[in-house]
Design a protein around this motif. Structure first.
Motif, mmCIF file in Angstrom:
data_model
loop_
_atom_site.group_PDB
_atom_site.id
_atom_site.type_symbol
_atom_site.label_atom_id
_atom_site.label_comp_id
_atom_site.label_asym_id
_atom_site.label_seq_id
_atom_site.Cartn_x
_atom_site.Cartn_y
_atom_site.Cartn_z
ATOM 1 N N SER A 1 0.812 -1.222 0.000
ATOM 2 C CA SER A 1 0.000 0.000 0.000
ATOM 3 C C SER A 1 0.844 1.270 0.000
ATOM 4 C CB SER A 1 -0.940 -0.003 1.207
ATOM 5 O OG SER A 1 -0.191 -0.070 2.413
ATOM 6 N N GLU A 2 2.116 1.162 0.399
ATOM 7 C CA GLU A 2 2.988 2.333 0.483
ATOM 8 C C GLU A 2 4.079 2.339 -0.589
ATOM 9 O OE1 GLU A 2 4.605 2.445 4.399
ATOM 10 O OE2 GLU A 2 2.647 2.497 5.398
ATOM 11 N N ASP A 3 4.599 1.161 -0.913
ATOM 12 C CA ASP A 3 5.792 1.092 -1.761
ATOM 13 C C ASP A 3 5.510 0.791 -3.224
ATOM 14 O OD1 ASP A 3 7.496 1.544 0.460
ATOM 15 O OD2 ASP A 3 7.326 -0.563 1.022
ATOM 16 N N ALA A 4 4.345 0.253 -3.525
ATOM 17 C CA ALA A 4 4.065 -0.146 -4.911
ATOM 18 C C ALA A 4 3.652 1.042 -5.766
ATOM 19 C CB ALA A 4 2.973 -1.201 -4.935
ATOM 20 N N LEU A 5 4.129 1.049 -7.011
ATOM 21 C CA LEU A 5 3.675 2.044 -7.984
ATOM 22 C C LEU A 5 2.231 1.766 -8.385
ATOM 23 C CD1 LEU A 5 6.817 2.153 -10.324
ATOM 24 C CD2 LEU A 5 6.088 3.938 -8.732
ATOM 25 N N ILE A 6 1.914 0.482 -8.499
ATOM 26 C CA ILE A 6 0.552 0.035 -8.811
ATOM 27 C C ILE A 6 0.267 -1.150 -7.902
ATOM 28 C CG2 ILE A 6 -1.077 -0.528 -10.661
ATOM 29 C CD1 ILE A 6 1.214 -0.071 -12.685
ATOM 30 N N VAL A 7 -0.940 -1.219 -7.375
ATOM 31 C CA VAL A 7 -1.307 -2.369 -6.549
ATOM 32 C C VAL A 7 -2.719 -2.810 -6.909
ATOM 33 C CG1 VAL A 7 -2.227 -1.005 -4.609
ATOM 34 C CG2 VAL A 7 -1.278 -3.299 -4.199
ATOM 35 N N GLU A 8 -2.920 -4.096 -6.910
ATOM 36 C CA GLU A 8 -4.218 -4.677 -7.245
ATOM 37 C C GLU A 8 -5.280 -4.237 -6.252
ATOM 38 O OE1 GLU A 8 -4.504 -9.067 -9.319
ATOM 39 O OE2 GLU A 8 -3.668 -8.879 -7.323
ATOM 40 N N SER A 9 -6.506 -4.103 -6.723
ATOM 41 C CA SER A 9 -7.604 -3.728 -5.835
ATOM 42 C C SER A 9 -8.101 -4.957 -5.075
ATOM 43 C CB SER A 9 -8.757 -3.115 -6.635
ATOM 44 O OG SER A 9 -9.316 -4.075 -7.517
ATOM 45 N N SER A 10 -8.925 -4.713 -4.066
ATOM 46 C CA SER A 10 -9.403 -5.800 -3.200
ATOM 47 C C SER A 10 -10.412 -6.716 -3.880
ATOM 48 C CB SER A 10 -10.035 -5.210 -1.929
ATOM 49 O OG SER A 10 -11.121 -4.369 -2.260
ATOM 50 N N ASP A 11 -10.908 -6.341 -5.062
ATOM 51 C CA ASP A 11 -11.869 -7.206 -5.763
ATOM 52 C C ASP A 11 -11.175 -8.166 -6.733
ATOM 53 O OD1 ASP A 11 -11.048 -5.441 -7.684
ATOM 54 O OD2 ASP A 11 -13.059 -4.799 -8.290
ATOM 55 N N SER A 12 -9.890 -8.385 -6.507
ATOM 56 C CA SER A 12 -9.119 -9.296 -7.345
ATOM 57 C C SER A 12 -9.708 -10.707 -7.309
ATOM 58 C CB SER A 12 -7.668 -9.349 -6.850
ATOM 59 O OG SER A 12 -6.982 -10.442 -7.419
ATOM 60 N N PRO A 13 -9.722 -11.403 -8.447
ATOM 61 C CA PRO A 13 -10.220 -12.784 -8.476
ATOM 62 C C PRO A 13 -9.171 -13.803 -8.029
ATOM 63 C CG PRO A 13 -9.583 -12.138 -10.685
ATOM 64 C CD PRO A 13 -9.379 -10.925 -9.805
ATOM 65 N N TYR A 14 -8.005 -13.310 -7.582
ATOM 66 C CA TYR A 14 -6.884 -14.206 -7.290
ATOM 67 C C TYR A 14 -6.815 -14.554 -5.802
ATOM 68 C CZ TYR A 14 -5.304 -13.160 -12.023
ATOM 69 O OH TYR A 14 -5.231 -13.026 -13.391
ATOM 70 N N ALA A 15 -7.880 -15.121 -5.285
ATOM 71 C CA ALA A 15 -7.889 -15.509 -3.871
ATOM 72 C C ALA A 15 -7.010 -16.724 -3.636
ATOM 73 C CB ALA A 15 -9.315 -15.809 -3.424
ATOM 74 N N ASN A 16 -6.230 -16.681 -2.557
ATOM 75 C CA ASN A 16 -5.449 -17.843 -2.145
ATOM 76 C C ASN A 16 -6.389 -18.844 -1.486
ATOM 77 O OD1 ASN A 16 -2.019 -17.093 -1.487
ATOM 78 N ND2 ASN A 16 -3.390 -15.949 -2.827
ATOM 79 N N VAL A 17 -6.253 -20.110 -1.859
ATOM 80 C CA VAL A 17 -7.255 -21.109 -1.474
ATOM 81 C C VAL A 17 -6.633 -22.266 -0.693
ATOM 82 C CG1 VAL A 17 -8.608 -20.555 -3.534
ATOM 83 C CG2 VAL A 17 -6.972 -22.470 -3.600
ATOM 84 N N ILE A 18 -7.518 -23.025 -0.049
ATOM 85 C CA ILE A 18 -7.137 -24.320 0.510
ATOM 86 C C ILE A 18 -7.421 -25.361 -0.566
ATOM 87 C CG2 ILE A 18 -7.593 -26.079 2.268
ATOM 88 C CD1 ILE A 18 -6.263 -23.642 3.431
ATOM 89 N N ALA A 19 -6.390 -26.098 -0.960
ATOM 90 C CA ALA A 19 -6.551 -27.151 -1.970
ATOM 91 C C ALA A 19 -6.296 -28.507 -1.332
ATOM 92 C CB ALA A 19 -5.586 -26.935 -3.133
#
Length: 294
Positions: free
Chosen positions: A236-254
């Motif tokens: 949130s502080e260091d990135a030039l661009i950061v993904e929004s919270s509605d990203s479809p890339y959720a980390n999952v239990i497999a």
């Protein structure tokens, strides 16, 4: 006669002592027997409190840390977890397929699906836990306006991440992706406009990206959040661009498909989605981790 009477009385006295001793021994034996029974009942009672043990493979940061926080909550529910920590993305799925671990917690859905297709893994997605917003960083470039023509974009060799990185660049009008391509599936070959002639290096292992951030100061580097955190970066502080919270890339239990209805694994998912653990993620990682509740 007197001697005979004395001998008789002595015999009776000794007999009485033996009888008393026998009675006491029987009482002690009874007490011991009762004590043993009570002890066995306590041991049996402990054994009857069933505990289920599961082994979960996880990246050290943040996944293993989150699992450690969940450990006492799971123990209350009769589940003991063993955490196998990994430093890179290849082994957790191989170990899951080979039965070394019962489930893993390290990958987002597109990566899981890619791995299942490429390596014929028979896995089940038991649910998302958190999102690690992808960030694009630069050591020397402090604004997107300062991205010069021909700047190199360094990203991991994992094709499943390319679409999300290119989507971020498109969001800032640094590139344009073919409209006929789903952004999740986009690759470098799907770029149709590149006004600043950005050069792409997609040959790097994800875990090495922070080193390239330090080494290639004039490049822009897309770094997975778990590795960014390990390197001391705050998205949130260091990135030039950061993904929004509605990203479809959720980390999952497999888990393996044969375990898709495993009660202990579903309890694990429920605990990781609980208010206690979600609050921990929000406070511990200062926005770098976004909890998923469903």
């Amino acid at each position: 006669m007197k001697k005979l009477l004395t001998l008789l009385l002595a015999t009776l006295f000794l007999f009485g002592l033996v009888a008393c001793g026998t009675a006491n021994n029987e009482g002690d034996s009874a007490d011991n027997a009762n004590g043993s029974a009570e002890g066995n009942e306590e041991e049996t009672g402990s054994e009857n409190e069933e505990t289920t043990s599961i082994t979960i493979g996880a990246m050290s940061v943040p996944h293993a840390e989150i699992l450690e926080e969940a450990r006492p909550l799971l123990k209350e529910k009769g589940i003991e977890i063993k955490i196998e920590e990994y430093q890179e993305f290849v082994l957790p799925n191989e170990d899951l397929a080979n039965g070394v671990i019962d489930a893993n917690y390290f990958q987002h859905t597109p990566y899981l699906e890619q791995q299942m297709e490429e390596k014929d893994f028979d896995f089940a997605n038991l649910g998302g836990i958190h999102i690690e917003p992808m960030g694009i960083y630069s050591k020397n470039i402090d604004s997107l306006d300062k991205v010069e023509e021909g700047t190199t974009v360094i990203m991991s060799r994992s094709v499943s991440d390319h679409g999300r990185i290119l989507s971020l660049l498109q969001q800032e009008e640094l590139v344009k992706i073919d409209e006929d391509v789903d952004p999740v599936d986009a690759t470098i070959e799907d770029i149709v406009e590149n006004p600043r002639d950005l050069q792409f290096d997609a040959s790097i292992d994800a875990g090495l990206l922070p080193q390239f951030y330090e080494r290639e100061a004039n490049a822009i580097v897309a770094i997975n959040t778990n590795y960014a955190i390990e390197a001391g970066l705050v998205p949130s502080e260091d990135a030039l661009i950061v993904e929004s919270s509605d990203s479809p890339y959720a980390n999952v239990i497999a888990a393996r498909s044969e375990d898709k209805d495993n009660e202990a694994l579903h309890t694990l998912v429920d605990v990781l989605r609980s208010e206690e653990i979600q609050t921990f993620m929000e406070e511990e990682y200062d926005g770098a981790i976004v909890p998923v509740s469903e």
